[in-house]
Design an enzyme around this catalytic site. Structure first.
Site, PDB file in Angstrom:
ATOM      1  N   ARG A   1       7.852  -0.260  12.626  1.00  0.00           N
ATOM      2  CA  ARG A   1       9.317  -0.263  12.537  1.00  0.00           C
ATOM      3  C   ARG A   1       9.840  -1.691  12.476  1.00  0.00           C
ATOM      4  NH1 ARG A   1       8.820   4.326  10.878  1.00  0.00           N
ATOM      5  NH2 ARG A   1       8.210   5.990  12.285  1.00  0.00           N
TER       6      ARG A   1
ATOM      7  N   CYS B   1       2.208   6.043  -4.921  1.00  0.00           N
ATOM      8  CA  CYS B   1       1.298   5.460  -3.918  1.00  0.00           C
ATOM      9  C   CYS B   1       0.298   4.498  -4.531  1.00  0.00           C
ATOM     10  CB  CYS B   1       0.561   6.575  -3.179  1.00  0.00           C
ATOM     11  SG  CYS B   1       1.682   7.814  -2.528  1.00  0.00           S
TER      12      CYS B   1
ATOM     13  N   GLY C   1       9.266  14.396  -0.417  1.00  0.00           N
ATOM     14  CA  GLY C   1       9.042  15.505  -1.333  1.00  0.00           C
ATOM     15  C   GLY C   1      10.378  16.139  -1.670  1.00  0.00           C
TER      16      GLY C   1
ATOM     17  N   CYS D   1      -1.046  14.276   9.194  1.00  0.00           N
ATOM     18  CA  CYS D   1      -0.146  13.729   8.164  1.00  0.00           C
ATOM     19  C   CYS D   1       0.096  12.250   8.444  1.00  0.00           C
ATOM     20  CB  CYS D   1       1.213  14.436   8.206  1.00  0.00           C
ATOM     21  SG  CYS D   1       1.144  16.228   8.018  1.00  0.00           S
TER      22      CYS D   1
END
Ligand SMILES: [Zn+2]
Lengths: 378, 145
Positions: free
Chosen positions: A16, A79, A116, A199
């Site tokens: 972050r 990617c 997505g 994930c």
């Protein structure tokens, strides 16, 4: 034919960075790479830079570190963006036009949520046209693989166990916590068979590399840190009956790997370690086969017998992979090369693969674009 | 107040509504190489490069085999979960994606590849466009063995 080398490479800590702009993140990675190559921005003749969420990223970086007026080409290639930048540097130097090129990939993704989603149309289609979320799309690819090979959800989960363990030794990774098998399986299901711990996470990140001609590496006396690019190949998805209804990440990876092996003149058995695109745990097993690390249908065996662990015969994702580092889309391709460079130079610390001489990097972006590089210590 | 009732429209380019509003699937096939596409207005064939004149329209089967599926338990805000996202190979092609409904539950067995499914048409979950128009979508349902 003379060779082409990476002489400086860096990734910032992924995670972050809410108080930094994308240009600043890229600048930080670029300066570290330039320092390692012992050059300044004034020595750079061209920039290939990439970001999927920030336009004109290369200019934003040079506004921070030096507006020299050189050619900048910005890439958006999902990617595979970061690896595409290195691929373009390679071909530009090979063409003889430049001898010193800077490549940077940057992404600021905190707060983007699950990626997505269907293209905007008359009505939202999520839940009608199945799901277009990345976990669903990659889950469907994993279920297809499981139906063909007998892989189980536990096999997929074991990839997360392995990669998260590796990341406990990588201070630049976002997630540095061991996750035992039951913890991975019992985590929230996102799209069965994928749980949350299977994930990769959206993070902010940047990575950069300085690519140089052999003549220039020798002239500057940089061979001590040089990483030879023995293979550099990219491919898009060859026609396949279900693509793009079902995005094909296998075909393009296979094509790129075959081209890279041929170009490097090496055999899969010559590869000492691999950093591959584990955006979701299941797809790592698919890529074992796609990259010819094993035979057809043998990917499951590789994870079950520990071959791809740090101590195995072909360690995969010693860095902790995307599952642990986080996946700042355009930075990932260069970050994978950074990890390989560390091992080839013997700088990977606790997770060092001893005696590593040749490493492979792989990324694949939906749409589809795959890139494979084979790197060797000079 | 005038209530304007519009006829529902197809939600996707592979759904055809005839004059009476009766839905069917529509697809394209390449007469040169045999490739099939869940589309009605392709520019050319993505497999062999044949131009539009080799593409012919056909009405695909409304039964097929589940190729792959996942059980979606976390979705985008406003989308009800769980649901099953499914990829189905229609008999004779093409492959289409959609939502598998009317299963006995949401366990892995209910989303197992290889099962036979049929296509049903229904309102698109009540979703309407800005003009208030409604849409007809396709759903997969298991064919009892
Ligand atoms: Zn054709």
């Amino acid at each position: 034919m003379s060779d082409i080398y990476i002489v400086g490479i860096h990734m910032i800590d992924f995670g972050r960075h809410p108080n930094r702009t994308p240009g600043q993140l890229g600048a930080q990675a670029a300066l570290e790479a330039l320092d390692e190559a012992d050059i300044t921005i004034k020595d750079v003749q061209a920039v290939f830079s990439g970001s999927n969420y920030t336009t004109m990223i290369g200019q934003k970086i040079l506004q921070q570190i030096g507006q020299t007026g050189v050619q900048i080409i910005n890439l958006v290639n999902a990617c595979s963006t970061g690896a595409s930048a290195v691929r373009m540097a390679y071909t530009a130097i090979r063409a003889g036009e430049f001898d010193t090129v800077l490549c940077v990939g940057v992404e600021q993704m905190t707060g983007l949520g699950m990626l997505g989603g269907a293209v905007p149309g008359s009505i939202p289609t999520e839940g009608i046209l199945g799901s277009a979320t990345m976990p669903a799309v990659f889950g469907e690819s994993g279920v297809e693989y499981a139906a063909r090979t007998g892989a189980t959800q536990a096999d997929f989960a074991q990839v997360a166990v392995k990669n998260h363990y590796n990341a406990t030794m990588n201070p630049k990774a976002f997630l540095r916590k061991e996750t035992p098998l039951d913890m991975v399986l019992e985590a929230e299901t996102i799209a069965w068979p994928l749980t949350k711990l299977m994930c990769s996470v959206n993070v902010d990140g940047a990575a950069a590399a300085v690519v140089m001609s052999e003549e220039q590496v020798k002239r500057r006396g940089l061979m001590d840190r040089a990483i030879r690019i023995r293979g550099s190949a990219m491919a898009s998805a060859p026609w396949q009956e279900r693509d793009p209804i079902m995005h094909d990440v296998n075909g393009p990876t296979r094509l790129a790997a075959q081209k890279a092996y041929a170009m490097a003149g090496v055999d899969p058995r010559d590869i000492d370690l691999v950093e591959l695109h584990d955006c979701f745990a299941s797809v790592e097993l698919q890529h074992y086969e796609n990259l010819s690390l094993c035979g057809e249908g043998e990917g499951v065996k590789l994870i079950r017998d520990g071959s791809t662990e740090l101590t195995g015969s072909i360690p995969v994702n010693a860095s902790g992979g995307l599952l642990s580092k986080g996946h700042p889309i355009a930075a990932t391709g260069i970050a994978n090369m950074y990890e390989i460079a560390l091992h080839l130079r013997g700088q990977a610390g606790e997770r060092q693969i001893r005696g590593a001489k040749i490493g492979m990097t792989h990324v694949v972006g939906l749409g589809t674009s795959a890139a494979v590089h084979i790197l060797e210590k000079a | 107040m005038n209530v304007v009732t519009q006829a529902p429209k197809p939600a996707f380019p592979f759904i055809l509504l005839d004059a009476s509003g009766q839905p069917s699937l529509i697809a394209q096939k390449c007469t040169a190489c045999g490739a099939t596409y869940a589309d009605s207005e392709r520019v050319a064939c993505g497999r062999c490069g044949g131009r539009a004149d080799v593409l012919e329209t056909f009405l695909p089967a409304t039964e097929g085999t589940l190729h792959s599926a996942v059980i979606v338990r976390r979705g985008f805000p406003g989308v009800d979960v769980p649901f099953i996202s499914a990829v189905v190979d229609l008999d004779g092609g093409p492959t289409i994606k959609g939502t598998l409904r009317n299963t006995a539950g949401f366990e892995p067995d209910h989303a197992a590849p290889g099962q036979r499914v049929r296509v049903r048409f229904d309102d698109a979950l009540g979703r309407k466009d800005k003009a208030g128009g409604s849409y007809i979508a396709h759903y997969f349902e298991p064919i009892p063995a």
